[in-house]
Motif scaffolding. Structure first.
Motif, short mmCIF file in Angstrom:
data_model
loop_
_atom_site.label_atom_id
_atom_site.label_comp_id
_atom_site.label_asym_id
_atom_site.label_seq_id
_atom_site.Cartn_x
_atom_site.Cartn_y
_atom_site.Cartn_z
N TRP A 176 8.22 -20.57 -17.38
CA TRP A 176 9.38 -21.35 -16.95
C TRP A 176 9.08 -22.12 -15.66
O TRP A 176 9.54 -23.23 -15.44
N GLY A 177 8.26 -21.49 -14.81
CA GLY A 177 7.89 -22.16 -13.56
C GLY A 177 7.09 -23.43 -13.82
O GLY A 177 7.26 -24.45 -13.14
N ILE A 178 6.21 -23.38 -14.81
CA ILE A 178 5.46 -24.59 -15.19
C ILE A 178 6.44 -25.65 -15.69
O ILE A 178 6.36 -26.83 -15.34
N SER A 179 7.40 -25.19 -16.47
CA SER A 179 8.42 -26.09 -17.00
C SER A 179 9.24 -26.71 -15.86
O SER A 179 9.50 -27.92 -15.84
N SER A 180 9.62 -25.87 -14.91
CA SER A 180 10.42 -26.33 -13.77
C SER A 180 9.65 -27.37 -12.95
O SER A 180 10.20 -28.37 -12.51
N ALA A 181 8.36 -27.11 -12.77
CA ALA A 181 7.56 -27.99 -11.92
C ALA A 181 7.25 -29.33 -12.59
O ALA A 181 7.25 -30.37 -11.94
N LEU A 182 6.99 -29.29 -13.88
CA LEU A 182 6.45 -30.49 -14.55
C LEU A 182 7.39 -31.14 -15.55
O LEU A 182 7.19 -32.29 -15.92
N HIS A 183 8.39 -30.43 -16.04
CA HIS A 183 9.17 -30.96 -17.16
C HIS A 183 10.65 -31.15 -16.87
O HIS A 183 11.21 -32.20 -17.14
N GLU A 184 11.30 -30.10 -16.37
CA GLU A 184 12.76 -30.05 -16.45
C GLU A 184 13.49 -30.86 -15.39
O GLU A 184 13.17 -30.79 -14.20
N GLU A 185 14.47 -31.58 -15.83
CA GLU A 185 15.44 -32.19 -14.93
C GLU A 185 16.64 -32.63 -15.76
O GLU A 185 16.49 -33.36 -16.74
N THR A 186 17.81 -32.18 -15.36
CA THR A 186 19.01 -32.71 -15.98
C THR A 186 19.37 -33.97 -15.22
O THR A 186 19.64 -33.93 -14.02
N GLU A 187 19.33 -35.09 -15.92
CA GLU A 187 19.53 -36.37 -15.24
C GLU A 187 21.01 -36.73 -15.28
O GLU A 187 21.68 -36.53 -16.29
N ILE A 188 21.49 -37.26 -14.17
CA ILE A 188 22.91 -37.59 -14.09
C ILE A 188 23.05 -39.09 -13.86
O ILE A 188 22.30 -39.68 -13.08
N ASP A 189 23.98 -39.69 -14.55
CA ASP A 189 24.27 -41.11 -14.38
C ASP A 189 25.07 -41.25 -13.08
O ASP A 189 26.15 -40.67 -12.95
N LYS A 190 24.51 -41.98 -12.13
CA LYS A 190 25.13 -42.03 -10.81
C LYS A 190 26.48 -42.75 -10.82
O LYS A 190 27.31 -42.52 -9.95
N ARG A 191 26.70 -43.62 -11.80
CA ARG A 191 27.99 -44.33 -11.83
C ARG A 191 29.09 -43.45 -12.41
O ARG A 191 30.21 -43.46 -11.94
N THR A 192 28.75 -42.68 -13.45
CA THR A 192 29.79 -41.95 -14.16
C THR A 192 29.76 -40.44 -13.91
O THR A 192 30.67 -39.73 -14.33
N ALA A 193 28.72 -39.96 -13.24
CA ALA A 193 28.54 -38.52 -13.01
C ALA A 193 28.51 -37.74 -14.32
O ALA A 193 29.06 -36.65 -14.44
N ARG A 194 27.89 -38.36 -15.32
CA ARG A 194 27.69 -37.67 -16.61
C ARG A 194 26.22 -37.40 -16.82
O ARG A 194 25.38 -38.23 -16.50
#
Ligand code: MOS
Length: 764
Positions: free
Chosen positions: A667-685
């Motif tokens: 999971w740490g490899i995933s956290s470092a290299l893969h994962e990000e929940t992206e948020i739309d800055k205009r709509t906060a979605r």
């Protein structure tokens, strides 16, 4: 191995043992909460908000009501103040957001209506016909958004303390070698395979909740409070859990809503939210930012450590994880200053996710230590050794045990660290740039009060009843091993009944404390059984032990034995005390108040945190090493090898412990290299809220992962010396990866995840 006669030295504890429920799981016999569908069940589908901030002006429900199979729809107009909001995750951070309490919308994806249908399809079809009129306000999505509100936790009303000692600003100013850097970690979501289902059924005015949970008594009491009920009238059935990682530790909005729907209809109601809805109806790992300043003497000794951090949270909450409790104490340093603030945004309230504080907070500190090592021209392992300490610097409390340097040494040896050329971008394998990186792992050794009921039959069948939670972690097997060990039985003779609120309470399966909590309670109950059998035997003139000292009798190989070679079968020993011997034990580990067991029955935390005790520090440590390859043309990063060495006290089951530590590293490899929940800055979605768009590693992303468990005895922390391993394995990985990428390329990535675009400056 299994048929070998075990001597007292060959205990079950420490023997690699497959999960006792493995057969049931692979044959499909195992029951999860999501499998429980009572007769006459109807189905719910959630309608969630398309906007992040504002109000619901009204609903158009004609089409919904006209959908074939439609049964009912609940909105804030039906629920309103019937419902109190659930407590925040782990009771931390004041208020949380509300749902269906009013027309207020706090975040995108908030539940705004629950539609019930005869079938899941009918419910979904009817829900998709709901038309919502919104009054929309402009949301603040992230730290820099207009409208974001930052609150220093020390200025708030909560009992927050920012660890500090000495005069860090002055020491920093005066230092010869300095490092000043800013780092960030992204929003991340846990996505356990079992979805966030809830089924509620009312029987004679009492509520039964089938829901996968890390804390059945917490859920029971929280929902009772929300509905204004007596907790004794609420029962939670969780059973085996299909993954959790923190997402099932707190109570979320859905449960009480489904309970109310079931009450209105007088029929069981089952909710199976979609994967996408799981991103907004439960908690997640908050986005964080950090400012680190380190100062050192030329010999590498730290003279100042300053760590300021900001965590994103929801508008009404101050939920935070405050990982400076660990980063302030990891190294010997006379001058430490820390400060944590939360930034309130129009987002869902975050919560626990595997090593909530250490995963985002060790990334900046352990990256900064690597940066400092380069400034000093010193090996990064050597820098950790020089600054190692057996006493935390804030209050001078001793670690009950700390073998971090031993972990670095064992890990470095297994990894072949000595082959590292310290010069960045100096090592190659064909066209690939190769980098070695390392980082410290640390996690507090926590424990809670626990209780259990254990019965032993003359046949040697033992049954453990306890609200132990098995999240796939091996929790049931751990308690079975302890019972087999202490009662002298094969593990196959031990049955574990867990995962329900009717059972003796065992607290929250989180904070890496559940093995320590449950195993120590089981050991105590087994000792009560041994005492009862021994006491009865020495009082029976037909016994070989008549008139002896009961303290000298042990249970071993299905018999009561003494040191002199006398033996009496369990059948006889147990029968003497009645048909079945049953004991109930409560265990309050040191560091907890006398009423801690009553607290856990009430769904309160009652946990001794290894980082917050008055007299001592209890922590598990490790060292993590990664080799990465970076392709200078594509900038692709591949992890080539991973080695983790951990000293985490007594390991009850090395087979499942290895899986836990390895899972943390993966999971740490995933956290470092893969994962990000992206948020739309205009709509906060969120716009990558599914498994197609939320990047997680596949097999090809994960190399050989070598887990080394350094034997460690710590008799101070608890009877069995268990520190816990659920979270330790992930904690150093982010920094180890960033440090390896720097070594491979000379590019320092301070903002996770490390993706191709962040390595564009690399010259091919
Ligand atoms: Mo874990 S994040 O302590 O469930």
């Amino acid at each position: 191995m299994t048929n070998a006669v075990r001597t007292a030295e060959q205990s079950h504890i420490g023997q690699p043992t497959p999960r006792i429920e493995a057969h049931a799981k692979v044959t499909g016999e195992a029951r999860y909460a999501s499998d429980q569908i009572p007769a006459n069940t109807v189905h719910a589908f959630l309608v969630t908000s398309a906007i992040a901030r504002g109000r619901v002006a009204g609903f158009q429900l004609e089409q919904t009501r006209a959908t074939p199979g439609f049964i009912d729809v609940l909105t804030h107009e039906d629920i309103g103040h019937d419902l109190k909001p659930p407590p925040p995750p782990g009771g931390q951070g004041g208020k949380t957001t509300t749902t269906l309490e009013s027309d207020r919308i706090w975040h995108a994806g908030q539940i705004i209506a629950v539609v019930i249908g005869e079938t899941p399809e009918a419910a979904r079809e009817a829900a998709e016909q709901v038309r919502v009129r919104y009054i929309e306000e402009r949301p603040a999505a992230t730290f820099d958004s207009p409208g974001a509100r930052t609150v220093a936790l020390a200025d708030g009303k909560g009992p927050h303390e920012d660890p500090k000692v000495g005069d860090a600003e002055r020491a920093y100013t005066a230092a010869a070698i300095k490092l000043d850097a800013r780092y960030s970690t992204p929003t991340q979501h846990h996505n356990p395979l079992e979805l966030f289902t809830t089924t509620c059924e009312w029987r004679d005015g009492k509520l039964v909740i089938y829901e996968p949970s890390q804390w059945v008594h917490g859920l029971q009491h929280a929902v009772a409070t929300q509905l204004g009920m007596d907790a004794a009238d609420v029962r939670v059935v969780s059973g085996l859990v299909g993954g959790a990682f923190g997402s099932r530790g707190g109570t979320t909005h859905r449960t009480a809503l489904i309970a109310l729907a079931a009450k209105r209809l007088n029929r069981p109601v089952r909710l199976e939210p979609t994967r996408q809805q799981g991103f907004t109806i439960v908690t997640y790992r908050a986005e964080t930012r950090h400012h680190i300043r380190l100062a050192a003497a030329r010999d590498g000794r730290l003279t100042a450590l300053l760590h300021e951090a900001w965590e994103a949270t929801s508008r009404p909450s101050t939920y935070n994880v405050s990982g400076t409790a660990t980063t302030a104490r990891l190294y010997a340093c006379p001058n430490v200053a820390t400060k944590v603030s939360v930034t309130q945004l129009d987002r869902n309230t975050p919560g626990f996710m595997r090593a909530p504080p250490e995963t985002p907070y060790l990334f900046p500190l352990e990256s900064a230590m690597d940066e400092l090592a380069y400034k000093l021209g010193m090996d990064p392992v050597e820098l950790r050794r020089i600054n190692d300490t057996q006493k935390e610097p804030i209050k001078g409390l001793a670690y009950t045990s700390r073998h971090m340097v031993e972990c670095f040494d064992a890990g470095a040896k297994a990894f072949g660290w000595s082959r590292r050329n310290p010069q960045p971008a100096s090592m190659r394998d064909g066209e690939w740039l190769v980098g070695f990186g390392c980082a410290a792992a640390a996690y507090p050794a926590n424990v809670a009060a626990g209780s259990t009921r254990i019965s032993l039959a003359p046949t040697g069948e033992a049954r453990i009843q306890m609200a132990v939670h098995d999240l796939g972690t091996g929790g049931y097997t751990a308690v079975a091993l302890v019972a087999a060990d202490r009662l002298g039985l094969p593990v196959t003779k031990v049955t574990v009944i867990g995962g329900e609120s009717d059972l003796p309470a065992a607290g929250l399966a989180a904070g890496s404390m559940h093995a320590a909590t449950t195993c120590n309670a089981v050991a105590k109950a087994c000792e009560m059984i041994r005492e009862r059998l021994a006491g009865a035997a020495v009082g029976d003139k037909d016994s070989a032990f008549f008139g002896g000292d009961p303290a000298l009798l042990r249970l071993q190989n299905m018999a009561l034995v003494d040191g002199a070679g006398h033996r009496e079968g369990l059948d006889k020993a147990v029968s003497r005390t009645g048909a079945v011997l049953e004991v109930y034990a409560e265990n309050v580990p040191s560091g907890l108040p006398a009423d801690a067991v009553q607290k856990i029955y009430r769904g309160e935390m009652a946990m001794a945190r290894g980082s917050e005790l008055k007299e001592e520090m209890r922590y598990a440590f490790g060292a993590q090493f990664l080799e990465v390859g970076v392709n200078p043309l594509t900038r692709e990063v591949r992890v080539r090898r991973a080695v983790g060495a951990f000293a985490a006290g007594k390991i009850i089951n090395p087979m499942t412990a290895r899986s836990q530590l390895m899972g943390g590293m993966i999971w740490g490899i995933s956290s470092a290299l893969h994962e990000e929940t992206e948020i739309d800055k205009r709509t906060a979605r969120y716009y990558n809220n599914d498994f197609a768009e939320y990047l997680i590693p596949v097999n090809a992303d994960i190399p050989e992962v070598d887990v080394i468990m350094i034997p460690e005895q710590d008799s101070e922390i608890n009877e069995l010396g268990i520190k816990g391993i659920g979270e330790l394995g992930i904690t150093g990985m982010n920094a180890a990866a960033a440090n390896a990428v720097f070594h491979a390329t000379g590019i320092r990535v301070r903002d996770l995840p490390i993706r191709i675009e962040k390595l564009l400056p690399l010259s091919a």
